[in-house]
Enzyme design. Structure first.
Site, short mmCIF file in Angstrom:
data_model
loop_
_atom_site.label_atom_id
_atom_site.label_comp_id
_atom_site.label_asym_id
_atom_site.label_seq_id
_atom_site.Cartn_x
_atom_site.Cartn_y
_atom_site.Cartn_z
N HIS A 127 0.95 -1.17 0.04
CA HIS A 127 0.02 0.06 0.00
C HIS A 127 0.94 1.17 -0.12
O HIS A 127 0.60 2.49 0.46
CB HIS A 127 -0.90 -0.20 1.33
CG HIS A 127 -1.93 -1.05 1.14
ND1 HIS A 127 -3.22 -0.99 0.53
CD2 HIS A 127 -1.84 -2.07 1.83
CE1 HIS A 127 -3.88 -2.31 0.63
NE2 HIS A 127 -3.10 -2.86 1.42
N ASN B 200 -10.21 -3.09 2.23
CA ASN B 200 -9.96 -2.91 0.60
C ASN B 200 -11.11 -2.63 -0.11
O ASN B 200 -12.30 -2.46 0.47
CB ASN B 200 -9.18 -4.08 0.26
CG ASN B 200 -7.89 -4.27 0.71
OD1 ASN B 200 -7.08 -3.19 0.78
ND2 ASN B 200 -7.44 -5.42 1.04
N TYR C 185 0.60 -4.58 11.65
CA TYR C 185 0.48 -3.24 11.50
C TYR C 185 1.21 -2.42 12.43
O TYR C 185 1.75 -1.32 12.11
CB TYR C 185 -1.02 -2.85 11.30
CG TYR C 185 -1.69 -3.15 10.09
CD1 TYR C 185 -1.97 -2.19 9.07
CD2 TYR C 185 -1.71 -4.76 9.54
CE1 TYR C 185 -2.47 -2.40 8.03
CE2 TYR C 185 -2.26 -4.78 8.09
CZ TYR C 185 -2.60 -3.72 7.45
OH TYR C 185 -3.09 -3.99 6.21
#
Length: 719
Positions: A102, A175, A389
């Protein structure tokens, strides 16, 4: 013949009601607060305005910094020149590691407004009052490409949303496709290694048309469902504004009294869904690599703020396996026939970032950013993302204090015992930074379900079992849902998927990998496998009907619904500086722009009223192409040859617009331009006649967006 075997199951799904039967207003605290919210207000205190100021060092002294300090006019630069050293040193450290996935993205600020008091389904404050507003920031992205890759590469697209709620930041890190390639997060490095450029030559960039990607896809059948979505128009959206978003995983919503339901998050675009076609996306990548980010920026700057509705699918906890698959499996989506969408509110993106790096690049989304009233499930991909993350942000920002960056700070304030570390921005007054402690009077105090409106895990959640390294058998079906998706597309959309797989697989050089691809496709559909095999010059496999079915579902097709609005769509008006055509083009532009369209007048050079030259223009920039009266002269004969543009450029723009399914039109005598490229006036999406007639036709055609009749389908050439 297809039949729809997915029927609504009444009584299975809880319904969200805009009323709370048990809420005690005194216990709701900040939930009841409302009022208008400025999307960027929280960042104003860190904005820097250089207007009227002198240049300074980073430590505040006024300086001149256009020349380094030297020993004489031609002498060496002195080491003592702190101004030179600071300027160069800061420049050398301006970049941080890009996101490993991303990396390429664009963002915007906005406002989320709750349609009601949804406290009967969640204790989340931002959903606890009708018309309550919460500032948001959204980052759209592609997955595989580097930060400098093209926007229109075929890919899954990120749709990450942060709610700056009054009880902390809440992120839906989703997404534009409701499923993912893998079921267990431990395989994520394998997935990304396979789709990234080859480590020996760094080729190809932002593309999966290579051996390693398809080796993985054909060896990891869980990837097939997402692959089919990515091979459709979902992989090449018209813009960020014209795509939906999904939370992918199943989460939980929890009420104040601990009642919970499983939930799927959805963002539904109010602009309507639209997509490019593959050749168009390829050309656009070269003509304007920034097409999507420019489109989003321009729409917001022009006052056409895009909006989405937040919807949920609610499922009773005991129905997690009631629909023929496991809701903990992130490679599956829940058809709307089983759980209808329930709309909770609307998000509008109305402010562009002031600084891309400080806001869009530094924002640090995490699935672990949740708030009271939301909880996790045991989805193994989600569980891994909760770690990954956070870890990747530690790497990007070189320390744990990235949450203190202005774009990451919650509006609710931060009070804990975390201290020091690189980039510490706070001056903490509490010197007894540990708990429990008598000396700090117990502050910051512990908050839980009943005290201080603290986060709480769903009551009654349990976990037990034999330790093992395996996935549940309820995750084993990798073929039913990709077939369901494919069945639910229009025939031309199915052809787009076939063509995309043909394109990608034709770039695979290893024969066994190509055979493996056909083997996996055949488990979804023998028809798909045969049609791909023809293009690869391989023998088609025999049917493997174990998972074959004729079910369809709604909501997955892009092209079978008209757009609800054509505002901000782009129309190219082809004209010429000769013979009065520009006056006709100006009149066309004036009328079309009254309906919110963005119109570009194109001619040989930048005369008055010309927005773009033919040498700079391309059909990829427009959603419709119109030839102004008098412009037919640049489509044939000597008029088509000019030193001011490549030979045949006007014809190329009109031809490409037609080939890519766009509305094309000609006013008055300009219908000769249509004839010159072999286009019949009576075809769908082709308009010729007087100005008013053409304008009406083009605007109706833009609602259709793509005229699928123009695209060949396998078998059309058979007698």
């Amino acid at each position: 013949m297809r039949v729809n075997a997915l029927l609504p199951l009444s009584g299975l799904i809880g319904t969200a009601l805009a009323a709370c039967p048990f809420a005690d207003p005194s216990a709701l605290g900040r939930r009841a607060e409302g009022g208008e919210v400025d999307a960027r207000q929280r960042l104003k205190e860190v904005e820097v305005d250089d207007n009227g100021q002198f240049m300074t060092t980073d430590f505040g002294g006024n300086i001149e910094e256009q020349f380094s300090l030297k020993a004489g006019g031609r002498g060496s630069t002195l080491l003592e020149d702190f101004i030179f050293r600071q300027k160069l040193q800061h420049f050398d450290h301006e970049r941080i590691p890009e996101r490993v996935v991303h990396a390429r993205g664009a963002g915007a600020h906005g406002i989320f407004t709750s349609y009601g008091d949804w406290s009967n389904i969640t204790a989340a404050s931002f959903l606890g009052a009708k018309d309550k507003q919460t500032p948001v920031f959204v980052r759209f992205s592609t997955v595989a490409g580097s930060r400098g890759s093209a926007d229109t590469a075929r890919d899954v697209h990120g749709f990450a949303t942060r709610f700056y709620t009054d009880e902390g930041n809440f992120d839906i890190v989703g997404n534009n496709i409701p499923v993912f390639f893998i079921q267990d997060a431990i395989r994520f490095p394998d997935l990304i290694h396979s789709v990234k450029p080859s480590p020996d030559n760094e080729v190809p960039q932002a593309a999966t048309a290579h051996d390693s990607a398809w080796d993985f896809f054909s060896s990891q059948p869980s990837a097939l469902h997402t692959l089919f979505w990515a091979m459709s128009g979902n992989g090449i959206p018209r813009s960020y504004r014209h795509m939906d978003g999904f939370g992918i995983h199943t989460f939980r919503l929890v009420t104040e009294d601990g009642k919970s339901k499983l939930v799927k998050w959805h963002w539904k675009t109010k602009q309507g869904k639209a997509a490019l076609v593959w050749e168009e996306a390829q050309v656009l990548a070269g003509k304007n690599a920034d097409f999507h980010r420019q489109d989003l920026w321009d729409a917001i700057e022009s006052g056409n703020a895009p909006s989405w509705e937040l919807a949920v699918q609610l499922i009773d906890e005991d129905k997690a396996q009631a629909y023929g698959f496991d809701l903990l499996d992130p490679t599956k989506f829940l058809p709307e026939e089983f759980a209808p969408l329930q709309v909770l509110g609307e998000m509008t993106l109305n402010r562009n970032p002031m600084n891309y790096f400080a806001e869009t690049e530094q924002i640090s989304f995490q699935p672990g950013h949740i708030v009271r009233g939301v909880d996790f499930t045991e989805d193994p991909l989600l569980q891994g993302r909760l770690y990954s993350y956070l870890d990747t942000q530690l790497n990007r920002h070189r320390g744990p204090n990235f949450e203190q960056l202005p774009i990451n700070r919650p509006v609710s304030g931060v009070h804990n015992n975390h201290r020091d570390g690189q980039g510490q921005a706070w001056i903490h007054k509490n010197i007894h930074h540990y708990s429990p402690s008598y000396l700090n009077k117990g502050y910051p105090a512990q908050a839980n379900q009943t005290v201080g409106r603290g986060f709480f895990t769903t009551p009654g959640r349990t976990a037990s079992g034999v330790l093992n390294r395996e996935l549940s058998a309820t995750f084993d079906d990798h073929y039913t849902q990709p077939r369901l998706f494919f069945n639910s597309l229009t025939p031309v959309e199915q052809q787009f998927v076939i063509n995309a797989i043909r394109f990608e697989a034709s770039h695979v050089t290893n024969e066994q990998v190509k055979k493996n691809v056909l083997e996996q496709l055949n488990k979804i559909s023998n028809d798909v496998a045969k049609r791909v095999a023809v293009a690869l010059g391989l023998e088609a496999p025999q049917p493997d009907p174990t998972y074959y079915h004729n079910n369809v579902t709604r909501g997955v097709s892009i092209f079978n619904e008209s757009l609800p609005t054509i505002a901000t769509l782009r129309v190219g008006v082809l004209s010429t500086t000769k013979g009065g055509s520009l006056d006709k083009a100006k009149a066309l532009k004036e009328q079309l722009e009254k309906d919110g369209l963005k119109v570009t007048v194109i001619a040989e050079y930048l005369a008055s009223g010309v927005d773009q030259t033919y040498s700079a223009a391309d059909a990829t920039a427009f959603d419709a192409v119109v030839v102004a009266e008098g412009a037919e002269r640049v489509f044939s004969g000597k008029g088509a040859m000019s030193p001011l543009f490549p030979a045949g450029r006007p014809s190329q723009i009109l031809t490409d617009g037609y080939r890519w399914g766009k509305p094309v039109a000609a006013v008055g005598s300009a219908k000769k331009a249509l004839q010159s490229i072999g286009v019949e006036e009576k075809e769908a999406g082709v308009y010729a006649g007087a100005q008013d007639e053409v304008i009406k036709g083009v605007e109706e055609g833009l609602k259709v967006f793509k005229f699928l009749e123009r695209f060949a389908v396998d078998g059309d050439d058979e007698e």
